[in-house]
Design an enzyme around this catalytic site. Structure first.
Site, PDB file in Angstrom:
ATOM      1  CB  SER A 195      -0.893   0.012   1.235  1.00 17.36           C
ATOM      2  OG  SER A 195      -1.617   1.221   1.280  1.00 17.36           O
ATOM      3  CG  ASN A 211       6.414   7.347   3.804  1.00 24.09           C
ATOM      4  OD1 ASN A 211       5.304   7.879   3.883  1.00 24.09           O
ATOM      5  ND2 ASN A 211       6.649   6.100   4.217  1.00 24.09           N
ATOM      6  N   GLY A 266       1.413  11.232   4.747  1.00 24.63           N
ATOM      7  CA  GLY A 266       0.247  11.705   5.488  1.00 24.63           C
ATOM      8  C   GLY A 266      -1.071  11.188   4.935  1.00 24.63           C
ATOM      9  CG  ASN A 325      -4.105   0.768   3.210  1.00 24.74           C
ATOM     10  OD1 ASN A 325      -4.211   1.894   3.677  1.00 24.74           O
ATOM     11  ND2 ASN A 325      -3.396  -0.171   3.789  1.00 24.74           N
ATOM     12  CG  ASN A 379      -2.681   2.284   7.598  1.00 28.77           C
ATOM     13  OD1 ASN A 379      -2.108   1.981   8.652  1.00 28.77           O
ATOM     14  ND2 ASN A 379      -2.236   3.231   6.803  1.00 28.77           N
ATOM     15  CB  CYS A 420      -0.535   5.502   9.169  1.00 30.28           C
ATOM     16  SG  CYS A 420       0.420   6.742   8.274  1.00 30.28           S
ATOM     17  CB  THR A 422       6.713   2.674   7.935  1.00 29.44           C
ATOM     18  OG1 THR A 422       5.601   3.471   8.346  1.00 29.44           O
ATOM     19  CG2 THR A 422       6.682   2.504   6.433  1.00 29.44           C
TER      20      THR A 422
HETATM   21  C1  LIG Z   1       5.811   6.311   0.280  1.00 28.76           C
HETATM   22  C2  LIG Z   1       5.077   5.286   1.115  1.00 28.76           C
HETATM   23  C3  LIG Z   1       3.686   5.397   1.296  1.00 28.76           C
HETATM   24  C4  LIG Z   1       2.998   4.468   2.076  1.00 28.76           C
HETATM   25  N1  LIG Z   1       1.630   4.580   2.226  1.00 28.76           N
HETATM   26  C5  LIG Z   1       0.945   3.641   2.937  1.00 28.76           C
HETATM   27  C6  LIG Z   1      -0.483   3.710   3.062  1.00 28.76           C
HETATM   28  O1  LIG Z   1      -1.153   4.589   2.501  1.00 28.76           O
HETATM   29  N2  LIG Z   1      -1.111   2.755   3.823  1.00 28.76           N
HETATM   30  C7  LIG Z   1      -0.404   1.747   4.438  1.00 28.76           C
HETATM   31  O2  LIG Z   1      -1.020   0.899   5.107  1.00 28.76           O
HETATM   32  N3  LIG Z   1       0.936   1.639   4.302  1.00 28.76           N
HETATM   33  C8  LIG Z   1       1.620   2.556   3.583  1.00 28.76           C
HETATM   34  N4  LIG Z   1       2.995   2.443   3.446  1.00 28.76           N
HETATM   35  C9  LIG Z   1       3.715   1.303   4.073  1.00 28.76           C
HETATM   36  C10 LIG Z   1       3.985   0.172   3.070  1.00 28.76           C
HETATM   37  O3  LIG Z   1       2.772  -0.356   2.553  1.00 28.76           O
HETATM   38  C11 LIG Z   1       4.817  -0.964   3.715  1.00 28.76           C
HETATM   39  O4  LIG Z   1       4.080  -1.553   4.772  1.00 28.76           O
HETATM   40  C12 LIG Z   1       6.146  -0.480   4.249  1.00 28.76           C
HETATM   41  O5  LIG Z   1       6.715   0.520   3.414  1.00 28.76           O
HETATM   42  C13 LIG Z   1       7.158  -1.628   4.421  1.00 28.76           C
HETATM   43  O6  LIG Z   1       7.465  -2.238   3.193  1.00 28.76           O
HETATM   44  P1  LIG Z   1       8.785  -1.839   2.316  1.00 28.76           P
HETATM   45  O7  LIG Z   1       9.958  -1.868   3.264  1.00 28.76           O
HETATM   46  O8  LIG Z   1       8.848  -2.876   1.241  1.00 28.76           O
HETATM   47  O9  LIG Z   1       8.541  -0.462   1.784  1.00 28.76           O
HETATM   48  C14 LIG Z   1       3.708   3.376   2.682  1.00 28.76           C
HETATM   49  C15 LIG Z   1       5.100   3.269   2.473  1.00 28.76           C
HETATM   50  C16 LIG Z   1       5.790   4.188   1.703  1.00 28.76           C
HETATM   51  C17 LIG Z   1       7.283   4.023   1.501  1.00 28.76           C
END
Ligand SMILES: Cc1cc2nc3c(=O)[nH]c(=O)nc-3n(C[C@H](O)[C@H](O)[C@H](O)COP(=O)(O)O)c2cc1C
Length: 313
Positions: free
Chosen positions: A27, A75, A78, A107, A135, A138, A201
């Protein structure tokens, strides 16, 4: 084997959703699919999880929203999104028409406990999706971020209400910063979740030392990428042990071996975020690499590897 050739070794079933392979886009890193249509072959993947969807459109956090460091990315977007009505009228219909083999998870975010169910109610009759991801984790919004997932009473309430608003599978996305992620996972499952996404994250901050100010406009943000790999692999194993429920593993995956670590720890599927932002074709290559890994080792079904870690702490 090419990235587009499906391999039956890779098919998995996750909370009743059949996936042609266990590789999803995480997501927030794939928009609503359309944004990636020209640069990635979405239908070669198991699926994608959309950017967050809230009741109202959200402008998101001030710039800069993203920065990098040696261990990955920070990141604070928001939860910027166009709101549920635009997703209902534009994005899901586009996905229904253009993404046929990959499965779509929506999501969902909210400012109040009841918002999650309200978003789902507006989307539930619209085709183009296989399930939802709540989610509750966050780290980079002022309200409606991690507090729902960190408090058992709110978490139970969010999941119960969401459960009452749909029959489609519900995944609850947890934070790797929870003091006891296994306990939160149990609460979510008891309240009606079909599965868990492990994990979101981790809260973090980077400082511009000349300005003596945080690098990101929001101040703090969410750490993603390589630094998360061992943290969320352990969290996956703990959640798997505690619940046995279907898990989407996420955090720092950029190779098939990374993905296999989550699978052996208990995940039925994995989601790729930061690595796909850097290279949108990486997830397709991970699919190919997983197929070869299984073939070389005589693994007939990747699903048989879920939870196959030989370790009993
Ligand atoms: C730029 C960015 C935007 C994200 N937006 C969301 C979001 O809208 N909803 C959500 O549940 N997770 C969001 N995440 C988290 C990711 O879905 C993921 O759980 C997290 O980045 C860990 O995976 P990765 O290390 O492969 O990036 C976001 C991550 C990034 C980097």
């Amino acid at each position: 084997m090419t990235a587009t050739m499906p391999s039956s070794r890779l098919t998995v079933s996750l909370a009743g959703i059949d996936l042609q392979n266990p590789v999803l886009l995480a997501s927030g890193t794939a928009g609503y699919g359309r944004e990636l249509a020209d640069i990635a072959r979405l239908d070669s993947l198991g699926g994608l999880v959309t950017k967050a969807v809230s009741l109202e459109p959200r402008p998101g956090a001030p710039a800069p929203r993203v920065t990098e460091f040696a261990g990955g990315m920070l990141n604070a977007v928001g939860l910027a999104n166009p709101g549920v009505e635009a997703v209902r009228s534009t994005h899901l219909p586009w996905l229904a028409e253009h993404v046929t083999r990959a499965r779509v998870f929506v999501n969902v975010v909210g400012r109040e406990v009841g918002d999650f169910a309200r978003v789902i109610e507006r989307l539930d009759d619209v085709p183009g999706k296989a399930g939802y991801e709540l989610n509750v984790s966050c780290p980079n919004v002022k309200a409606g971020g991690m507090e729902f997932g960190a408090d058992a009473v709110s978490l139970r309430d969010v999941v119960r209400r969401a459960r009452a608003s749909t029959r489609q599978p519900l995944f609850v996305k947890l934070s790797p910063a929870l003091p006891d992620i296994a306990a939160a996972a149990r609460v979510a499952v008891e309240a009606g979740a079909d599965g868990l996404t492990v994990a979101n994250t981790l809260p973090g901050m980077l400082i511009d030392v000349e300005q003596r100010k945080p690098v990101l406009g929001f101040g703090s943000g969410g750490v993603s990428g390589a630094a998360l790999l061992p943290i969320s692999v352990l969290a996956t194993w703990r959640v798997h042990k505690a619940t046995g429920a279907p898990i989407i593993g996420a955090g720092g995956i950029s190779t098939a071996v990374d993905a296999l670590q989550y699978i052996m720890a208990g995940a039925g599927a994995v989601a790729i975020g930061t690595a796909a932002l850097r290279d949108p074709r990486r997830p397709e290559r991970i699919v190919t690499e997983l197929a070869s890994w299984c073939e070389v080792r005589g693994v007939e079904s990747i699903a048989s590897l879920t939870g196959s870690l030989e370790w009993d702490a």
